[in-house]
Design a protein around this motif. Sequence first.
Motif, PDB file in Angstrom:
ATOM      1  N   LEU A 113       0.808  -1.218   0.000  1.00  0.00           N
ATOM      2  CA  LEU A 113       0.000   0.000   0.000  1.00  0.00           C
ATOM      3  C   LEU A 113       0.840   1.266   0.000  1.00  0.00           C
ATOM      4  N   ALA A 114       2.057   1.177   0.499  1.00  0.00           N
ATOM      5  CA  ALA A 114       2.888   2.372   0.605  1.00  0.00           C
ATOM      6  C   ALA A 114       3.542   2.753  -0.721  1.00  0.00           C
ATOM      7  N   SER A 115       3.622   1.799  -1.672  1.00  0.00           N
ATOM      8  CA  SER A 115       4.418   2.099  -2.864  1.00  0.00           C
ATOM      9  C   SER A 115       3.780   1.713  -4.197  1.00  0.00           C
ATOM     10  N   PHE A 116       2.684   0.933  -4.194  1.00  0.00           N
ATOM     11  CA  PHE A 116       2.193   0.456  -5.482  1.00  0.00           C
ATOM     12  C   PHE A 116       1.538   1.579  -6.288  1.00  0.00           C
ATOM     13  N   SER A 117       1.579   1.431  -7.618  1.00  0.00           N
ATOM     14  CA  SER A 117       0.973   2.411  -8.528  1.00  0.00           C
ATOM     15  C   SER A 117      -0.326   1.831  -9.076  1.00  0.00           C
TER      16      SER A 117
END
Length: 229
Positions: free
Chosen positions: A97-101
């Motif tokens: 959740l912190a990094s996905f596009s």
Amino acid sequence: MRINNLDRYDDRITVKCNLIRAYPILQDFCKKHMDDRFYLENGQAVSPRDIIIRELISNTLIHREYLSAFPAKVIISRNEIVTENGSKAIYEGPLDLASFSPMPKNPLIANFFNSIGRADELGSGSKNLLKYVRIYSGEEPSLIEGNVFRARVPLVRNSKSFEIDPLVSDFVSNAINKKGYVTTVEVRDALGIDHKAAQRELLKLVSNGVLLAKGNTRARKYIAVSKDQ
């Protein structure tokens, strides 16, 4: 909703209508079966529960694969709320959740929901979910992509958090919204409890990360913890 009867349902609704009507129906059902919890953000009372529900329901309605025969589900149990949704997966597995596009699956529906204020810009929902689930339960949500998209939100409060008297929560919220702080004497006099009891309730809010104590014992004031602190 499965809490007492795990084989069937304690309460359930089947929603067969357009997306605009479905949104408040699903939202109200979730609010009915989820506890609301007191939280101050920049001196304003906000509802982590309502934000979590908003993100889960809007995600379910906006990003569903409508050609899939899999029925969308929102299941509330004692410890968690889970959504399951047919999906056209580009990737399979857990999402960071912190990094996905994120990739728009139904951009026309997403733009429409954004224009009527029921969804934010693409990608902000997962950040809101991560932030407010941490506040609500002290744990983290999980999103698993696949032909069936699953979102899981833990509802169990962090064991280190203290339960707060709702009367105290309401009074503290109103006082801080009006003048930016609250004192032990104000809580004591307003609620008709003794001084030590009022102090204990305020210290619980400090321990929960909601309030910050300023000043010495006699002149101490309690202010809201900002999201940047």
